[in-house]
Motif scaffolding. Sequence first.
Motif, PDB file in Angstrom:
ATOM      1  N   LEU A  83       0.859  -1.186   0.000  1.00  0.00           N
ATOM      2  CA  LEU A  83       0.000   0.000   0.000  1.00  0.00           C
ATOM      3  C   LEU A  83       0.891   1.230   0.000  1.00  0.00           C
ATOM      4  CD1 LEU A  83      -2.821   1.294   0.170  1.00  0.00           C
ATOM      5  CD2 LEU A  83      -2.596   1.210   2.666  1.00  0.00           C
ATOM      6  N   PHE A  84       0.712   2.074  -1.004  1.00  0.00           N
ATOM      7  CA  PHE A  84       1.533   3.262  -1.215  1.00  0.00           C
ATOM      8  C   PHE A  84       0.807   4.482  -0.660  1.00  0.00           C
ATOM      9  CE2 PHE A  84       2.397   6.765  -4.352  1.00  0.00           C
ATOM     10  CZ  PHE A  84       3.682   7.050  -3.942  1.00  0.00           C
ATOM     11  N   VAL A  85       1.527   5.260   0.158  1.00  0.00           N
ATOM     12  CA  VAL A  85       0.977   6.504   0.708  1.00  0.00           C
ATOM     13  C   VAL A  85       1.799   7.658   0.142  1.00  0.00           C
ATOM     14  CG1 VAL A  85       0.424   7.795   2.800  1.00  0.00           C
ATOM     15  CG2 VAL A  85       0.302   5.280   2.810  1.00  0.00           C
ATOM     16  N   PRO A  86       1.244   8.447  -0.778  1.00  0.00           N
ATOM     17  CA  PRO A  86       2.014   9.514  -1.415  1.00  0.00           C
ATOM     18  C   PRO A  86       2.197  10.728  -0.511  1.00  0.00           C
ATOM     19  CG  PRO A  86      -0.236   9.519  -2.240  1.00  0.00           C
ATOM     20  CD  PRO A  86      -0.123   8.334  -1.313  1.00  0.00           C
ATOM     21  N   ALA A  87       2.925  11.708  -1.020  1.00  0.00           N
ATOM     22  CA  ALA A  87       3.149  12.945  -0.269  1.00  0.00           C
ATOM     23  C   ALA A  87       1.816  13.575   0.115  1.00  0.00           C
ATOM     24  CB  ALA A  87       3.978  13.908  -1.099  1.00  0.00           C
ATOM     25  N   GLY A  88       1.776  14.120   1.304  1.00  0.00           N
ATOM     26  CA  GLY A  88       0.557  14.723   1.821  1.00  0.00           C
ATOM     27  C   GLY A  88       0.491  14.554   3.318  1.00  0.00           C
ATOM     28  N   LYS A  89      -0.529  15.111   3.937  1.00  0.00           N
ATOM     29  CA  LYS A  89      -0.756  14.964   5.368  1.00  0.00           C
ATOM     30  C   LYS A  89      -1.985  14.093   5.564  1.00  0.00           C
ATOM     31  CE  LYS A  89       1.430  19.314   6.730  1.00  0.00           C
ATOM     32  NZ  LYS A  89       1.272  20.611   7.448  1.00  0.00           N
ATOM     33  N   TRP A  90      -1.770  12.899   6.115  1.00  0.00           N
ATOM     34  CA  TRP A  90      -2.810  11.882   6.184  1.00  0.00           C
ATOM     35  C   TRP A  90      -3.234  11.689   7.639  1.00  0.00           C
ATOM     36  CZ3 TRP A  90      -4.259  10.466   1.371  1.00  0.00           C
ATOM     37  CH2 TRP A  90      -3.356  10.747   0.344  1.00  0.00           C
ATOM     38  N   LEU A  91      -4.305  12.342   8.021  1.00  0.00           N
ATOM     39  CA  LEU A  91      -4.837  12.239   9.374  1.00  0.00           C
ATOM     40  C   LEU A  91      -5.569  10.903   9.521  1.00  0.00           C
ATOM     41  CD1 LEU A  91      -5.384  13.727  12.099  1.00  0.00           C
ATOM     42  CD2 LEU A  91      -7.535  14.523  11.058  1.00  0.00           C
ATOM     43  N   ALA A  92      -5.245  10.164  10.584  1.00  0.00           N
ATOM     44  CA  ALA A  92      -5.879   8.850  10.752  1.00  0.00           C
ATOM     45  C   ALA A  92      -5.858   8.440  12.213  1.00  0.00           C
ATOM     46  CB  ALA A  92      -5.174   7.793   9.909  1.00  0.00           C
ATOM     47  N   GLY A  93      -6.830   7.608  12.561  1.00  0.00           N
ATOM     48  CA  GLY A  93      -6.805   6.910  13.830  1.00  0.00           C
ATOM     49  C   GLY A  93      -6.160   5.557  13.631  1.00  0.00           C
ATOM     50  N   THR A  94      -6.306   4.691  14.598  1.00  0.00           N
ATOM     51  CA  THR A  94      -5.639   3.392  14.561  1.00  0.00           C
ATOM     52  C   THR A  94      -6.162   2.508  13.430  1.00  0.00           C
ATOM     53  OG1 THR A  94      -5.149   1.422  15.869  1.00  0.00           O
ATOM     54  CG2 THR A  94      -7.280   2.455  16.227  1.00  0.00           C
ATOM     55  N   PHE A  95      -5.249   1.725  12.838  1.00  0.00           N
ATOM     56  CA  PHE A  95      -5.645   0.714  11.864  1.00  0.00           C
ATOM     57  C   PHE A  95      -4.736  -0.500  11.998  1.00  0.00           C
ATOM     58  CE2 PHE A  95      -2.785   3.655   9.733  1.00  0.00           C
ATOM     59  CZ  PHE A  95      -1.917   2.845   9.006  1.00  0.00           C
ATOM     60  N   ASN A  96      -5.284  -1.664  11.633  1.00  0.00           N
ATOM     61  CA  ASN A  96      -4.599  -2.950  11.784  1.00  0.00           C
ATOM     62  C   ASN A  96      -3.989  -3.388  10.459  1.00  0.00           C
ATOM     63  OD1 ASN A  96      -5.664  -2.820  14.312  1.00  0.00           O
ATOM     64  ND2 ASN A  96      -6.998  -4.590  14.112  1.00  0.00           N
ATOM     65  N   LEU A  97      -2.817  -4.005  10.525  1.00  0.00           N
ATOM     66  CA  LEU A  97      -2.154  -4.517   9.340  1.00  0.00           C
ATOM     67  C   LEU A  97      -2.543  -5.968   9.086  1.00  0.00           C
ATOM     68  CD1 LEU A  97       1.404  -2.972   9.823  1.00  0.00           C
ATOM     69  CD2 LEU A  97      -0.610  -1.991   8.700  1.00  0.00           C
TER      70      LEU A  97
END
Length: 473
Positions: A83-97
């Motif tokens: 999973l690719f996360v590009p440039a930016g500000k990514w607000l998130a709560g908890t997540f499981n892998l």
Amino acid sequence: MMIKPIKLVLVVFLGVIIILNGVECRKARSLESFEYSAISCRGHSASILDYGGVGDGKTLNTKAFQTAVNHLSQYASDGGAQLFVPAGKWLAGTFNLTSHFTLYLQKDAILLASQDINSWPVVDPLPSYGHGRDAAGGRYISLIFGTNLTDVVITGENATIDGQGGLWWQQFHKKKLKYTRPYLIEIMHSDNIQISNLTLVNSPSWNVHPVYSSNIIIQGITILAPVTSPNTDGINPDSCTNTRIEDTYIVSGDDCIAIKSGWDEYGISYGMPTKQLIIRRLTCISPYSAAIALGSEMSGGIQDVRAEDITAIQTESGVRIKTAVGRGGYVKDIYVKGMNLHTMKWVFWMTGNYGSHADSHYDPNALPEIKGINYRDVVAENVTMAGRLEGISGDPFTGICISNVTIGMAKKAKKYPWACADVEGVAGGVVPTPCELLPDQGEEKLGMCDFPSDSLAIDSVALQKCSYGMKYF
């Protein structure tokens, strides 16, 4: 109206040019490709954008991240997924892998932890602790979490994971938290884990916590937190086997690396040690804690730790062993060489009088075993006290070996550079001369303290060159 043939040809020709130009521009804009090193490469790729992610620093992306992971889990048995996360500000709560999975954060990507405390799920205390560290109850789950996984990579191009811990620290100091603060990354009951090439800042509490896991590589990590922030330990291998931590830079409000294995009667009962641990090329700044700490929660045992090439600046102590009556367990076969230390309170510190019990039910007859502690090839300057070595009455710390050590004392150093009680061991070529309980064997014994020559299995794990290529049409 009938279009003349020449005009029709011109219209079609211009249309083809526009379409072709559009395709060329779309291809030029849409291809993301790069290479990175990992324990495993993946057969499938996706971007967080494909799942509705918005990197504006305001939109909450918790659902997007979890949906992406859940969807990509279908490829676990078919080459895995990244999973690719590009440039930016990514607000998130908890997540499981999930297993056979890579989370890759591109350069200039910032993963921001949500500050809505009420949105963080609460889980039970760790079984080897039996008690939350901040409060008696449960604990808030970590930002990035995984359990019962195999083959997981969390990496990037030195992208940032920001825990936005200020709110949590404030609530902690005011004693308003009902549960233990979350960590940034926690992987439990898992095997074959890589965490690399990331910058972690302002964690609410510990930064990286592998627990009950094996075959772990933590590499190229920068960890930053205010030196007054509470319990912002850098990396805490906890009841883990076969771990390699290397090329890390840590500034924190607590121990840079803290080695653990459970707390009092809970850790004794769980009985899962931390062993076969390599630490190399660590740089640490922590004015109120240690570069490397063993304990205080060590009730499941700690054995075969090999640390080398350690630099600590304005750090309270170089290596610290913390235990107490009631801990049980053991710390043995510890090998440290090649420390370069600047401005320290203590170079060597070990204590058998470290309190902080999980509860009142610990066994007062559970005595820890501390033996086979080896330090060699150390240079330190501007030091207040060379060593403070305090075992337990009736349960001395034994097999301590310190050799080839030169410590430059500060102008306002303690009158006596060493304080020793209930310890047994030897020294060789140590300046200033150590205490009588560590009789100096002379210059000819400079290299007498052991450092293993064999290799651990985790050192033979080589990273592969992996690639990512993705078209967004």
